[in-house]
Design an enzyme around this catalytic site. Structure first.
Site, PDB file in Angstrom:
ATOM      1  N   SER A  69     -63.596 -50.289   6.418  1.00 44.20           N
ATOM      2  CA  SER A  69     -63.848 -48.967   5.240  1.00 44.20           C
ATOM      3  C   SER A  69     -62.907 -49.172   4.344  1.00 44.20           C
ATOM      4  CB  SER A  69     -63.137 -47.607   6.505  1.00 44.20           C
ATOM      5  OG  SER A  69     -61.436 -47.964   6.508  1.00 44.20           O
ATOM      6  N   SER A  71     -60.161 -47.578   2.998  1.00 41.40           N
ATOM      7  CA  SER A  71     -58.847 -46.868   3.247  1.00 41.40           C
ATOM      8  C   SER A  71     -57.817 -47.190   2.528  1.00 41.40           C
ATOM      9  CB  SER A  71     -58.810 -46.232   5.025  1.00 41.40           C
ATOM     10  OG  SER A  71     -58.144 -47.503   5.224  1.00 41.40           O
ATOM     11  N   LYS A 126     -53.027 -49.138   8.189  1.00 39.04           N
ATOM     12  CA  LYS A 126     -52.905 -48.406   7.566  1.00 39.04           C
ATOM     13  C   LYS A 126     -51.690 -49.006   6.568  1.00 39.04           C
ATOM     14  CE  LYS A 126     -55.982 -45.499   7.745  1.00 39.04           C
ATOM     15  NZ  LYS A 126     -56.790 -45.412   7.157  1.00 39.04           N
TER      16      LYS A 126
END
Length: 250
Positions: A69, A71, A126
């Site tokens: 993704s 992100s 993250k």
């Protein structure tokens, strides 16, 4: 499907079959070097050392992941294949993920892979923003940690989207982030409980991270490792992006 569990089972099964065959030959007085008539035994003898090596490297040293993704844009792009350091934060048993050797602890600013608390079979990546006991505020596209505004400096604007590319310093990590003026992003105040971490994507306004209930605070036991290098980029729509090979992840 848990690949770690499959790898542990296959390694254990092939090792058991090989060891049982060696023991049987000793009892029977047969030569160990002679090939077995049983094809399962021969396959186990051949594959066990390979499986054992892969298990050790993947469980305790480095594990490859693919970024699916956007992100973590601009730090990580869709199609990036990365290496994750598995011993940076201590050695953990495969499958159980329980720590057996203390080595280091996660630091603010680390790019970290973790198991999604609501579904441990899913891995997320993250940036570590909040440590245990921190109070995190995200408001008007600015980040506050324990009431201290984190310095941010604009470095460019994307031509097509108008998104702002900026630099931010978390701990000792100076990194890039992306802010989308068309998307207000998820704002709020978050108090990190003990034994947990608060994670955010570098694509601040397009990231499902600890600000959302689907992710929430990440328990220490869900930590997989620290992302350290990009070893390839290929989104399968064209040729690999060779320029990203070997890029360090900051």
């Amino acid at each position: 499907m848990d690949f770690s569990l499959i790898l542990v089972v296959l390694t254990g099964l092939s090792g058991f079959i090989w060891a049982a065959e060696v023991l049987y030959r000793r009892i029977a007085g047969a030569e160990n070097g002679e090939p077995s008539d049983n094809i399962i035994v021969e396959y186990s003898r051949s594959f066990f050392p390979v499986l054992a090596l892969v298990l050790v490297v993947r469980s305790f040293l480095f594990e490859p992941f693919r970024i699916p993704s956007s992100s973590m844009v601009p730090t990580l792009l869709i199609g990036d294949f990365i290496f994750v350091n598995k011993f940076e934060y201590g050695l953990r048993l495969p499958v159980l993920n329980s720590k057996i050797v203390e080595i280091g602890v996660p630091e603010r600013g680390d790019v970290m892979v973790f198991r999604l608390p609501s579904d441990p079979s899913v891995n997320y990546i993250k940036r570590l923003v909040g440590l245990p006991g921190d109070t995190i505020i995200y408001r008007n596209k600015r980040l506050y940690i324990n009431d201290e505004l984190i310095e941010m400096e604009q470095s460019g604007i994307e031509a097509e989207s108008g998104a702002v590319i900026a630099t931010e310093e978390l701990g000792e990590a100076l990194h890039y982030l992306r802010l989308d003026p068309r998307n207000p992003g998820r704002e709020g105040t978050y108090r990190v409980p003990q034994g947990h971490y608060f994670m955010m994507g570098d694509n601040r306004d397009n990231s499902q991270d600890s600000r959302f209930s689907q992710v929430g605070f990440v328990p220490e036991g869900n930590v997989v490792g620290k992302a350290v290098r990009i070893w390839m980029n290929w989104d399968f729509s064209g040729m690999p992006n060779w320029r990203r090979i070997g890029t360090r992840i900051d």
